[in-house]
Design an enzyme around this catalytic site. Sequence first.
Site, PDB file in Angstrom:
ATOM      1  N   SER B  26       0.914  -1.107   0.185  1.00 25.27           N
ATOM      2  CA  SER B  26      -0.011   0.089  -0.259  1.00 25.27           C
ATOM      3  C   SER B  26       0.965   1.221   0.163  1.00 25.27           C
ATOM      4  CB  SER B  26      -0.954   0.149   1.525  1.00 25.27           C
ATOM      5  OG  SER B  26      -1.751  -0.850   1.370  1.00 25.27           O
ATOM      6  N   THR B  72      -5.421  -4.750   6.794  1.00 24.71           N
ATOM      7  CA  THR B  72      -4.876  -6.275   5.915  1.00 24.71           C
ATOM      8  C   THR B  72      -4.890  -7.328   6.617  1.00 24.71           C
ATOM      9  OG1 THR B  72      -3.477  -7.129   4.426  1.00 24.71           O
ATOM     10  CG2 THR B  72      -2.247  -5.801   6.244  1.00 24.71           C
ATOM     11  N   LYS B  76      -8.571  -8.232   9.415  1.00 23.46           N
ATOM     12  CA  LYS B  76     -10.292  -7.392   8.768  1.00 23.46           C
ATOM     13  C   LYS B  76     -11.818  -7.981   9.463  1.00 23.46           C
ATOM     14  CE  LYS B  76      -7.663  -8.150   4.087  1.00 23.46           C
ATOM     15  NZ  LYS B  76      -8.025  -8.499   3.163  1.00 23.46           N
ATOM     16  N   ASN B  97     -11.690  -3.912   4.645  1.00 23.47           N
ATOM     17  CA  ASN B  97     -10.297  -4.212   4.521  1.00 23.47           C
ATOM     18  C   ASN B  97     -10.026  -1.982   4.341  1.00 23.47           C
ATOM     19  OD1 ASN B  97     -11.749  -3.743   2.254  1.00 23.47           O
ATOM     20  ND2 ASN B  97      -9.815  -4.333   0.983  1.00 23.47           N
ATOM     21  N   GLY B 137     -15.159 -21.626  -2.392  1.00 22.13           N
ATOM     22  CA  GLY B 137     -14.576 -20.941  -1.557  1.00 22.13           C
ATOM     23  C   GLY B 137     -15.823 -19.614  -0.979  1.00 22.13           C
ATOM     24  N   ALA B 138     -15.915 -19.956   0.301  1.00 20.73           N
ATOM     25  CA  ALA B 138     -17.012 -19.052   0.743  1.00 20.73           C
ATOM     26  C   ALA B 138     -16.347 -18.259   2.491  1.00 20.73           C
ATOM     27  CB  ALA B 138     -18.058 -20.094   1.283  1.00 20.73           C
ATOM     28  N   GLY B 140     -13.885 -15.150   3.982  1.00 19.69           N
ATOM     29  CA  GLY B 140     -13.844 -13.829   3.603  1.00 19.69           C
ATOM     30  C   GLY B 140     -13.577 -13.311   2.819  1.00 19.69           C
TER      31      GLY B 140
END
Lengths: 269, 269
Positions: B26, B72, B76, B97, B137-138, B140
């Site tokens: 970032s 991050t 989160k 985020n 994929g469930a 985050g």
Amino acid sequence: MGHQATITGTTRLFVIIGDPIEQVRSPQVFNPLLTGAGRDAVLVPVHVRPGGLAAVIQGFRAMDNLDGIVVTVPHKMAVAHLIDDIGPTGRLVGGVNAVRREPDGRLVGDMFDGQGFLIGLRRAGHDPKGRRALLVGAGGAGSAVGFALAGAGVERLTIVDVDAAKADGLASAVAAAHPQVRVDRGPAVPDGHDLVINATPLGMRPDDPLPLDPARLTPGILVADIIMKPAVTPLLHAAAAQGCIVHPGKAMLDSQVEAIAGFFGIPMP
Amino acid sequence: MGHQATITGTTRLFVIIGDPIEQVRSPQVFNPLLTGAGRDAVLVPVHVRPGGLAAVIQGFRAMDNLDGIVVTVPHKMAVAHLIDDIGPTGRLVGGVNAVRREPDGRLVGDMFDGQGFLIGLRRAGHDPKGRRALLVGAGGAGSAVGFALAGAGVERLTIVDVDAAKADGLASAVAAAHPQVRVDRGPAVPDGHDLVINATPLGMRPDDPLPLDPARLTPGILVADIIMKPAVTPLLHAAAAQGCIVHPGKAMLDSQVEAIAGFFGIPMP
């Protein structure tokens, strides 16, 4: 492009805390030093009001990449109560203007204002030894300057503060630490003094009253200010018009940087 | 010299918090955007361990020149419980985020993982509207992508997770929020779908099993991965060999920056 190295995820942090914060010069002064020393670190300003200080210091404790804190008005005294250890000058003065995180996480602070003021004064050719000093302002910076002046051998030190208890407290403490100096409390009147120091924040804002009546200043008195911005405060301006020698706050800052950089382990060029 | 403007006392702050922090991108991504936009602001990394998170967020509240926080791993979900309000996506997903300080001082966060995925997909010329999507994929990121796809008007969304309860929970929540979308649970089999998304971590390590059997992929199916490293996962490699169109994870990261910058009020070049 800036006067600091590129910031990445590995960059370490230094901060300066104050209220207000806009006028501080530490970022412009320390970031080139950090870059010049090849340190992957940056100093950023943090605006903290007095009511938020304890929370901010607690937050800093949990910021693992924070290495040091420069402390300015009005937090120097309060921070001293929020850290883990204080160096000898800071303990005497009851305030700190720099705090370092030790390898074990402890926050250790000390006060470099007085030392910076003295070095700056001497560098400008003004030895305070033997002078009769009027110190206006017995807060953090004023206390540091008072102890430093007494240590430098002023003949007499008169301490003024709108808060009488503050002035009393500082006068007693300086007298106890330096029994050879005549320490008084008195009004903000320069008669009988040849060195006048403003150590209050009065003069930072355009509509501030003057810390003392400039009509009482006489030619030849050395008038020093610890305010850095504006460089020439209304007091210094009025003092110069009265024929006084003036000594701006920037000299103190410049000299203090060296002391604080040493405390933080940042080599000077 | 750095890719950010000179830091002074007036400089506003953005931070990214994470543990570890060294790998974050970032600062390198946002500081040129801030400089390019002529903003007197800088983004710095802050290393915070989970045990220190609450203290750091409290400290941030008292830092008056702090404008925003990028969040991050692993913070989160936890940050969502420490702020004052959460936007619609963050509330649905249960994590944030990015957190912005409102003019009244309130901290408001939202989750841009899903929006980033969407923007990236569209920028590559793939509008998900009307598509039949298979989401593997469930967790985050998967939740964020699932809500984003439903909001973008997929015709059908099939959710797969090795943890049946997780898949059930996400399917129910997405169906409740987007009643016009047909939301199912199903096996990791692409038959009847024309968009397949891997939102599991499978593919980050060389010896991971594939998240689904590539032999069932047919030419023309769009196969997307949210894994950023390696850039071409074993799934994408196998999918390309089957004649599928592939969409790598890096697109999501790049696009997410735009979404977060918008949330922070930083104009993009």
